[in-house]
Write an enzyme that holds these catalytic residues in place. Structure first.
Site, short mmCIF file in Angstrom:
data_model
loop_
_atom_site.label_atom_id
_atom_site.label_comp_id
_atom_site.label_asym_id
_atom_site.label_seq_id
_atom_site.Cartn_x
_atom_site.Cartn_y
_atom_site.Cartn_z
N SER A 152 4.95 2.21 8.03
CA SER A 152 4.67 1.11 7.10
C SER A 152 5.90 0.74 6.29
O SER A 152 6.55 1.60 5.70
CB SER A 152 3.54 1.50 6.14
OG SER A 152 2.31 1.42 6.78
N HIS A 206 0.81 -1.22 0.00
CA HIS A 206 0.00 0.00 0.00
C HIS A 206 0.85 1.27 0.00
O HIS A 206 0.35 2.34 -0.29
CB HIS A 206 -0.97 0.01 1.19
CG HIS A 206 -0.33 0.21 2.53
ND1 HIS A 206 -0.08 -0.83 3.40
CD2 HIS A 206 0.09 1.32 3.16
CE1 HIS A 206 0.47 -0.36 4.50
NE2 HIS A 206 0.59 0.94 4.38
N ASP A 213 0.45 -7.62 1.31
CA ASP A 213 0.83 -6.23 1.54
C ASP A 213 2.35 -6.03 1.56
O ASP A 213 2.89 -5.33 2.42
CB ASP A 213 0.22 -5.71 2.84
CG ASP A 213 0.13 -4.19 2.88
OD1 ASP A 213 0.46 -3.55 1.86
OD2 ASP A 213 -0.27 -3.64 3.92
#
Length: 581
Positions: free
Chosen positions: A271, A162, A193
Site C-alpha cells: 500500500s 489507511h 485513500d
C-alpha cells in the site's frame, strides 16, 4: 460463490505469512511457482538427440558445425552468442530470420524502457491508536504497521490514507538507509485513500530525485509495482499489465472513483507504493487487491488523475476538501417505453433523477423525474455513461469527480418535454451516516447510565465487525443505504449501551437503538440531545426510541446517579469535548 472482498495492503509489523490466505506464501510455494522449464528435447533411446529425417529416405548427413548448433539450442545466451558469431562479430547466416527479428525487437524494447527511480520509494512505519467506539471516552491499544510511499516534488511524500489512519507517530526510511526519519502528516484524503507527508530533517532529502507522474496508461500497458510488501524487509518489484480501467469502489470509505485494475501482485505492505510505466514514470499508487477463491493476481491502483486532483486540491486550498458529488440518485433510461413516458425524443438520451439530496446545493433547481441530458456539455447515455477514450466509456460520475468542491457545472435537463439548462454548485457529500469521522474521537453523552452516540460507518464496523453490512440491525442498514440527511448537521443518534445501575433497572438490554425524540421534541443530532437533557426542568426524562420503545427516568435522580456511574467506570466526563463547546 463467496462474496468478493477487496483488501487494503497495509502490513502489520508482526504479521506472519500464511499460505492459506493469499497474502503471503511459503518459500517452497514461491519457488514452485517461479520454475521455468525449457522446451523438451526429443531424444533417442541411447540418450543422444535424434537426427531429423526427410521423408522415408536415409538420414541426412549433418555437418559438424550444424550438429553443434542443434545441440546448443538450450545453452545460455552468453555461450550461444559466442558460438553464433563470426570473427567480425556479426550473426552468422545459420541464425533464422525469426530469431534475428526477435532479437531486434528485444533490443528495441530494452532501449525504449526506462528504469524507474526506486531510490524515491520509501518504507513507512506508523503507530496507530484507534478510537474505541464501544467505550468512546478512551482509545484502543496502539499497534504498529508498515507500508510503502514515494517522494514527489516540494519535499513531500505520498502514501495511502489507511496507512497512516489514526496515526500517533509516522517514520520513513529510504532505500538502503538504516535511519528512520520522523514524518509529519500534511493532509489525508480519506475518499481517495491518499495521504501527504513531509520530513523536516534536511538529510532525508539529500541524494534523492522526486518521481515524475505520467499519463493515464492504456489497456495492456506494462506496469511495475514497487514497495515493501510482507515477506521481507528489502524493496520488492512485481510486474504486470493494465487489465481494466473503470470507476471502482475504494474500500477505505466505499467511494467510487476512477481506478486501474492490474494483474501484478499487490500484497500486504505494498500500500502506498508507486506503479511505474515502462517509461519510468509514476502512473499510480497501489492501494488494494481482490482476495477471492476464483480470482488471482487482481490488484488495484489509484491513477494519476485522482492523485493530481488530491495534490492540486491541497495546493489550492491549503487542505484537502474532498471530491464533490452531484447530490442525486438516478435511474437508467434504457427502456423505450420509459423514455416515451417522460417525453424524450428518439435522439435524446440521459438518466432520470429519482431523488435529490436535501442538503445538496442543486436541490433548489433539480427535481425528481427530471432527465439529465448532459453534464458540462458532455452528453450522457441512457445507461449513465459518457465517452472516455477511443473505444471506451465510463460512468458520468467521472466528470463530476474531475471538479473541485465549490466549482460550478452546467447541467442540461428535460422537464415535462422542455429542455432547461442550470448552473449548479458542486459540494462534498453529506451522509446521514458518514463514512468516516476525519480522525476525530467519537462523540458521546451519558446520563443515568445511558450512553448515547452518533452512528458512523467506523462505529458500525467496530460494533459488528467487517461484515457489518450483513450483521448490523436492519433499521440501521436501511438508514445507511437509503436515508438522506435533511440538514447539514443532522445525525443518527442511538443508545449505544446501558451502564448498569439501580436507576436504569429494566433497560439493560437496550443496545444500538435509535433515539427519535426527547420529551416530544425531535432529536436532530447528539449535541441537541445533550443540550435538551442538560437544560431539562421537567419531572421526567422521556426518550422515544425506535420500535415504539420509550425510556422514562426521573430527572433529579438520573442526573444525581450519573456522577456515581462515571466514577464507577472511571469515565472522565459525561460528554465528549466537542459537545462542551
Amino acid at each position: 460463490m463467496g462474496d468478493l472482498k477487496r483488501k487494503r495492503g497495509r502490513k502489520p509489523k508482526n504479521a506472519v505469512a500464511d499460505s492459506s490466505d493469499g497474502a503471503g506464501t511459503s518459500s517452497k510455494a514461491g519457488l514452485d511457482d517461479g520454475v521455468v522449464s525449457a522446451s523438451p528435447v526429443e531424444t533417442a533411446t541411447n540418450g543422444d538427440p535424434q537426427t531429423h529425417r526427410r521423408g522415408r529416405g536415409r538420414p541426412r548427413k549433418v555437418g559438424k558445425h550444424e550438429e553443434e548448433i542443434d545441440r546448443d539450442i538450450a545453452a545460455s545466451p552468453e555461450r550461444r552468442g559466442h558460438r553464433f558469431t563470426d570473427h567480425n562479430g556479426d550473426v552468422t547466416t545459420v541464425l533464422s530470420g525469426d530469431l534475428r527479428h526477435g532479437a531486434e525487437l528485444v533490443a528495441a524494447a530494452a532501449a525504449a524502457k526506462a528504469v524507474p527511480s526506486m531510490d524515491a520509494v520509501v518504507k513507512v512505519f506508523c503507530v496507530h491508536t484507534e478510537p474505541n467506539f464501544s467505550l468512546p471516552w478512551q482509545r484502543k491499544r496502539q499497534y504498529s504497521s508498515s507500508s510503502s510511499g514515494f517522494i514527489i516534488g516540494g519535499r513531500r511524500v505520498l502514501t495511502n490514507a489507511h496507512s497512516v489512519e489514526h496515526h500517533t507517530q509516522v517514520k520513513l526510511k529510504k532505500r538502503g538507509s538504516d535511519t528512520k526519519y520522523l514524518a509529519t502528516v500534511l493532509s489525508i484524503g480519506t475518499e481517495c485513500d491518499i495521504a501527504m507527508l513531509t520530513v523536516n530533517d534536511d538529510e532525508f532529502w539529500e541524494g534523492v530525485s522526486p518521481l515524475e507522474f505520467g499519463d493515464l496508461p492504456a489497456l495492456q500497458d506494462a506496469v511495475t509495482v514497487v514497495g515493501y510488501p510482507i515477506g521481507g524487509d528489502t524493496i520488492s518489484v512485481t510486474s504486470g499489465v493494465v487489465s481494466r480501467i473503470e470507476i471502482l469502489s475504494y474500500v477505505h470509505v466505499s467511494t467510487e472513483l476512477l481506478g486501474l485494475q492490474i494483474d501484478a501482485a499487490i500484497n500486504s505492505g505494498n500500500s502506498g507504493g508507486p506503479a511505474f510505466s515502462d517509461k519510468g514514470k509514476c502512473v499510480g499508487i497501489a492501494f488494494q487487491s481482490l482476495k477471492h477463491e476464483d480470482a488471482e493476481n487482481i490488484g488495484y491502483v489509484i491513477p494519476t488523475p485522482v492523485i493530481m486532483h488530491f495534490i492540486e486540491d491541497y495546493e489550492k486550498n491549503g487542505a484537502y476538501t474532498g471530491f464533490p458529488i452531484i447530490g442525486i440518485e438516478w435511474q437508467k433510461m434504457e427502456n423505450p417505453d420509459l423514455r416515451l413516458s417522460v417525453g424524450m425524443a428518439h435522439n435524446q438520451k440521459g438518466v432520470r433523477i429519482r431523488r435529490v439530496e436535501p442538503t445538496a446545493p442543486e436541490s433548489n433547481v433539480l427535481k425528481p423525474s427530471d432527465v439529465i441530458l448532459s453534464f458540462d456539455g458532455v452528453d450522457i447515455a441512457n445507461d449513465g455513461t459518457v465517452p472516455f477514450r477511443h473505444g471506451e466509456r465510463i460512468g458520468f460520475s467521472y466528470l463530476v469527480s474531475q471538479k473541485y468542491t465549490g466549482d460550478d457545472a452546467r447541467v442540461k435537463v428535460l422537464r415535462k418535454s422542455k429542455i432547461l439548462e442550470f448552473k449548479i454548485k458542486l459540494n462534498a457529500h453529506k451522509r446521514l451516516i458518514p463514512a468516516h469521522i476525519k480522525g476525530k474521537p467519537p462523540s458521546y453523552y451519558i446520563v443515568g447510565g445511558f450512553v448515547f452516540s452518533a452512528v458512523s460507518v467506523p462505529y458500525l464496523r467496530s460494533e459488528y465487525g467487517k461484515d457489518y453490512e450483513f450483521d448490523a440491525p436492519v433499521k440501521l442498514l436501511d438508514k445507511l443505504l437509503h436515508a438522506m440527511a435533511q440538514s447539514i448537521d443532522e445525525q443518527l443518534v442511538v443508545v449505544s449501551q446501558v451502564l448498569v445501575a439501580d436507576i436504569n433497572i429494566g433497560y439493560e438490554e437496550l443496545v444500538n437503538t435509535q433515539v427519535i425524540a426527547f420529551n416530544g421534541k425531535p432529536v436532530k443530532n447528539l449535541k441537541s440531545l445533550a443540550n435538551m437533557v442538560e437544560a431539562c426542568k421537567e419531572e421526567y426524562l422521556k426518550f422515544d426510541l425506535d420500535y415504539d420503545q420509550i425510556v422514562v427516568l426521573q430527572t433529579k435522580n438520573a442526573k444525581a446517579a450519573t456522577s456515581d456511574i462515571l466514577a464507577m467506570h472511571c469515565i472522565p466526563s459525561a460528554m465528549s469535548d466537542d459537545l462542551k463547546t
